[in-house]
Design an enzyme around this catalytic site. Structure first.
Site, PDB file in Angstrom:
ATOM      1  CG  ASP A 128      -1.946   0.973   1.332  1.00  0.00           C
ATOM      2  OD1 ASP A 128      -2.293   1.550   0.292  1.00  0.00           O
ATOM      3  OD2 ASP A 128      -2.439   1.250   2.442  1.00  0.00           O
ATOM      4  CE  LYS A 144      -5.661  -1.047  -1.394  1.00  0.00           C
ATOM      5  NZ  LYS A 144      -6.211  -0.662  -0.071  1.00  0.00           N
TER       6      LYS A 144
END
Ligand code: IMP
Ligand code: MG
Length: 191
Positions: free
Chosen positions: A100, A128
């Site tokens: 992330d 991500k």
């Protein structure tokens, strides 16, 4: 009548995941022949991915896990449970469920390098990309995903849903929290 959009949506099916995991396994098989790498999974999220991935890597390897802990303001990261296998002089394959911000992976890679590993590479099933804060190397990745909150195949929401075979995005966290039954009825057959 006003149609309310689903608060959740299917992102990756079990079979799409299986196919991609096979491809990643083939890449690792090519890159790590004669290395006896040590695969280090980051608990708990990567457990499912590690279990499937290593069965698609056809070289001798060790498997171990570590558990991270975030604490304090700014979410300092430390190792709560360490690997049993010493990593000095080893070729380490670090396995994450999802990258992330990139903070965990950055800290982990540094720690493993400081221990004298011979090489470190990272594998993440999901990336991500748009959420990245730290630019950290990710040598192998399964899928690039959006910035929605994902659950299933190891990914949890407050401990739940790791056992789903598919990966889902939670588009409306508020509705989802208010009515988790709605979701359960859709994802657990026979519920
Ligand atoms: P990072 O340090 O921000 O890259 O965080 C990575 C960790 O955050 C992952 O290993 C997951 O545990 C968690 N995480 C990030 N995004 C999600 C998500 O969409 N669902 C569940 N967990 C997530
Ligand atoms: Mg994790």
């Amino acid at each position: 009548m006003h149609q309310v959009a689903d608060p959740f949506t299917l992102v990756l099916t079990e079979s799409a995941i299986r196919e991609r995991v096979g491809e990643l396994g083939a890449l690792l098989t090519e890159d790590y022949s004669d290395h006896r790498p040590v695969v280090v999974g980051v608990l708990h999220g990567a457990l499912w991915f590690v279990a499937d991935l290593v069965r698609r890597v056809d070289v001798d390897l060790d498997v171990d896990f570590l558990l991270l802990n975030r604490f304090g303001e700014g979410g300092r990261i430390r190792i709560q449970t360490d690997t049993a296998i010493p990593l000095v002089d080893r070729d380490v394959i670090l396995v994450e469920d999802i990258v992330d911000t990139g903070l965990s992976l950055t800290v982990l890679r540094r720690m493993i390098e400081e221990r004298g590993a011979r090489s470190v590479r990272s594998v993440a099933l999901l990336d991500k990309v748009t959420r990245r804060i730290v630019d950290v190397p990710l040598e192998y990745r399964g899928f690039e995903v959006g910035d929605e909150f994902l659950i299933g195949y190891g990914l949890d929401q407050e401990g739940l849903y790791r056992n789903l075979r598919d990966i889902w995005a939670v588009l409306d966290l508020a509705i989802f929290r208010d009515d988790p039954e709605l979701f359960r009825r859709s994802v657990f057959p026979g519920h």
